[in-house]
Design a protein around this motif. Structure first.
Motif, PDB file in Angstrom:
ATOM      1  N   THR A 251       1.923  -1.760   6.806  1.00 36.39           N
ATOM      2  CA  THR A 251       0.870  -0.774   7.054  1.00 36.39           C
ATOM      3  C   THR A 251       1.455   0.523   7.608  1.00 36.39           C
ATOM      4  N   THR A 252       0.657   1.568   7.455  1.00 43.16           N
ATOM      5  CA  THR A 252       0.985   2.855   8.055  1.00 43.16           C
ATOM      6  C   THR A 252      -0.288   3.670   8.214  1.00 43.16           C
ATOM      7  N   GLN A 253      -0.535   4.146   9.429  1.00 44.04           N
ATOM      8  CA  GLN A 253      -1.676   5.018   9.713  1.00 44.04           C
ATOM      9  C   GLN A 253      -2.985   4.469   9.155  1.00 44.04           C
ATOM     10  N   HIS A 254      -3.332   3.257   9.568  1.00 40.31           N
ATOM     11  CA  HIS A 254      -4.618   2.630   9.212  1.00 40.31           C
ATOM     12  C   HIS A 254      -4.789   2.403   7.716  1.00 40.31           C
ATOM     13  N   ALA A 255      -3.693   2.195   7.038  1.00 39.89           N
ATOM     14  CA  ALA A 255      -3.745   1.870   5.613  1.00 39.89           C
ATOM     15  C   ALA A 255      -2.653   0.863   5.291  1.00 39.89           C
ATOM     16  N   ALA A 256      -2.928   0.024   4.311  1.00 38.15           N
ATOM     17  CA  ALA A 256      -1.899  -0.876   3.796  1.00 38.15           C
ATOM     18  C   ALA A 256      -1.031  -0.073   2.837  1.00 38.15           C
ATOM     19  N   VAL A 285      -1.285  -9.672   7.706  1.00 41.57           N
ATOM     20  CA  VAL A 285      -1.650  -8.373   8.289  1.00 41.57           C
ATOM     21  C   VAL A 285      -1.133  -8.295   9.726  1.00 41.57           C
ATOM     22  N   PRO A 286      -0.525  -7.174  10.121  1.00 42.39           N
ATOM     23  CA  PRO A 286      -0.098  -7.026  11.522  1.00 42.39           C
ATOM     24  C   PRO A 286      -1.264  -7.241  12.486  1.00 42.39           C
ATOM     25  N   LYS A 287      -0.961  -7.813  13.641  1.00 42.91           N
ATOM     26  CA  LYS A 287      -2.004  -8.225  14.579  1.00 42.91           C
ATOM     27  C   LYS A 287      -2.944  -7.085  14.965  1.00 42.91           C
ATOM     28  N   ASN A 288      -2.412  -5.881  15.135  1.00 45.21           N
ATOM     29  CA  ASN A 288      -3.264  -4.772  15.574  1.00 45.21           C
ATOM     30  C   ASN A 288      -4.194  -4.266  14.479  1.00 45.21           C
TER      31      ASN A 288
END
Length: 490
Positions: A251-256, A285-288
């Motif tokens: 992920t990066t900046q609230h996107a996969a 998916v990363p925990k956050n």
């Protein structure tokens, strides 16, 4: 450049989504951890036998027809279907009942069991036919991403009928007091992931699906149906990669941004997960960025798991039909063990599929292809001794009702349990049918089709809407494709 879509899983939901998204112009690649299409509709072949490892009831043929029609074709281009008459046989402790569709005199059985009940059943079926049509036309194709999806005048009118929100059993009990009739009308709740006591009455529309629409069989088995969906998706331009498990979503900046396959990071604009929802959320998916953390799933009601036996019998077996239900055990005790006590059952209710009664291609000539499914509590880890004891008990019950022996005539005997579902499909607690359709887990209360934290991550399949079962999962592919296109349309 067309937006790139990764679909995780080549089950019916993933293949359906792949076909619709490819048709809309997206560059679609499906990644499947196993070596064949269909997800739980896997095929196992051994010694001339072809076993459907998963789904075996071809219901709601109109939904399959709609899918193929959307792509300018018909199921007949890929496989043929045959209506089963009788639809199935039921064994109780003291009787045998053959259940037929309405257009084949299906109501007579109910009058035979309880004089005068046919009229009551006919009234129930008249109501459930209307409910099926309404839900089919107005509610099934909603993604419930917006609260306004439930604001529909006809949907709100249904809310005024309290019997739809009491238990399934409560509604059926108002129709008949005969125990055998109740069992015939209630057993499909297992395929909804629940029991007659925790599935709401609205799902008694399955009575219409069963007796009104009838039970069909796709010649060649569900493997033929899976291959048909694969062909449609490929014809639309989708690429399908087998033996390609996805091990991480980056992920990066609230996107996969990427998926990881075989140690390689692959970039995609959109991801649609047809894998087990819990597995994707908690393992990929990363925990956050998890919409539903582990604690969410602990509170949910999941379907049972099951023991499945695949038996290749070296002779004909009388007394059983293509579909046969064995209700020669404690009905209420079985559901109590599976859903409340969560304990191992040594004498469960069970279901038997014998497709060689209809399809000569699934077994060598003169032999029988038999699949046994016994629902069991999920999350268990039985001993080898428990498994063997239960297997022998189920075979003995088949022999008793069929009035023949089969244990000495087995060319194939393969048994799978909870670990099979967990290992092969990453199924949470080894569940067999996904998230149960309790009142608090239906419609807008099911897990969302779009991640709340990753705007380009979507979900499709039996955990989402419309729900469990192959027809519903096929429709979920169409729904999620529409949701993706509404947000990322090109």
């Amino acid at each position: 450049m067309n937006k790139k879509v990764a679909i995780i899983g080549a089950g019916f939901g993933g293949l359906s989504a792949a076909a619709y998204l490819s048709r809309a112009g997206y560059d679609v690649t499906v990644f499947e951890k196993n070596n064949q299409p269909g997800g739980r509709a896997m095929v196992y072949k051994s010694k001339g036998f072809t076993f459907d490892m998963g789904p075996s009831w071809y219901m709601m043929p109109d939904l399959f027809d709609d899918f193929f029609s959307d792509f300018g074709t018909t199921h007949k281009q890929y496989y043929h279907i045959k209506k089963l008459v009788p639809s199935y046989r039921v064994f109780t402790n003291t009787a045998r009942h053959d259940v037929r569709p309405l257009d084949e005199g299906g109501l007579q059985l109910f009058d035979d069991l309880e004089p005068g009940s046919a009229q009551q059943i006919a009234q129930l079926l008249k109501s459930t036919s209307r409910e099926y049509r309404h839900i089919r036309d107005h509610l099934l194709e909603k993604d419930y991403l917006s609260p306004f999806d439930i604001i529909d005048s006809k949907a709100l009118a249904m809310l005024a009928n309290p019997s739809l929100f009491r238990s399934y059993h409560a509604r059926i009990k108002k129709t008949s007091n005969n125990a055998d009739i109740q069992k015939i009308l209630e057993f499909m709740t297992v395929f909804m992931g629940g029991s007659p006591q925790n599935i709401p009455g609205v799902y008694s529309l399955l009575s219409h699906v069963d007796l009104g629409l009838g039970i069909w069989y796709p010649m060649g088995g569900f493997g033929a149906v899976a291959r048909a969906f694969e062909s449609v998706a490929k014809d639309q331009g989708a690429k399908i990669m087998y033996n390609a498990p996805v091990t991480k979503i980056h992920t990066t900046q609230h996107a996969a941004s990427h998926i990881e396959v075989g140690g390689e990071r692959l970039p995609f604009d959109i991801i649609v997960a047809n894998a087990d929802y819990h597995f994707v959320e908690t393992k990929l998916v990363p925990k956050n960025y998890q919409t539903y953390p582990e604690r969410y799933w602990h509170k949910k009601v999941f379907s049972p798991s099951a023991m499945l036996m695949y038996l290749g019998v070296k002779k004909r077996v009388p007394g059983i039909l293509h579909h046969t239900m064995f209700f020669d055990a404690d009905w209420h005790g079985h559901f109590d063990q599976v859903f409340r006590k969560k304990e191992w059952s040594s004498r469960p209710l069970f279901y038997l599929a014998n497709p060689s009664k209809t399809d000569t291609m699934v077994a060598p000539k003169g032999y029988e292809n038999i699949v046994v499914l016994a629902p069991l509590a999920n999350g268990l880890h039985p001993t080898d001794a428990q498994v063997e004891e239960l297997a022998e008990s189920l075979i003995a019950r088949i022999e008793s009702h069929a009035k023949t022996t089969i244990r000495g005539d087995l060319a194939v005997k393969k048994i799978v349990l909870m670990d099979f579902f967990a290992d092969t499909f990453n199924a949470y607690k080894g569940n067999a049918f996904g998230l149960a359709h309790t009142l608090g887990q239906s419609a807008m209360f099911r897990p969302r089709m779009q991640s709340k934290k990753l705007g380009n991550l979507f979900y499709v399949g039996q955990y989402t809407n419309p729900g469990t079962g192959v027809p519903m999962v096929v429709l979920s592919g169409k729904i999620v494709a529409k949701a993706v296109h509404e947000r990322f349309g090109q």
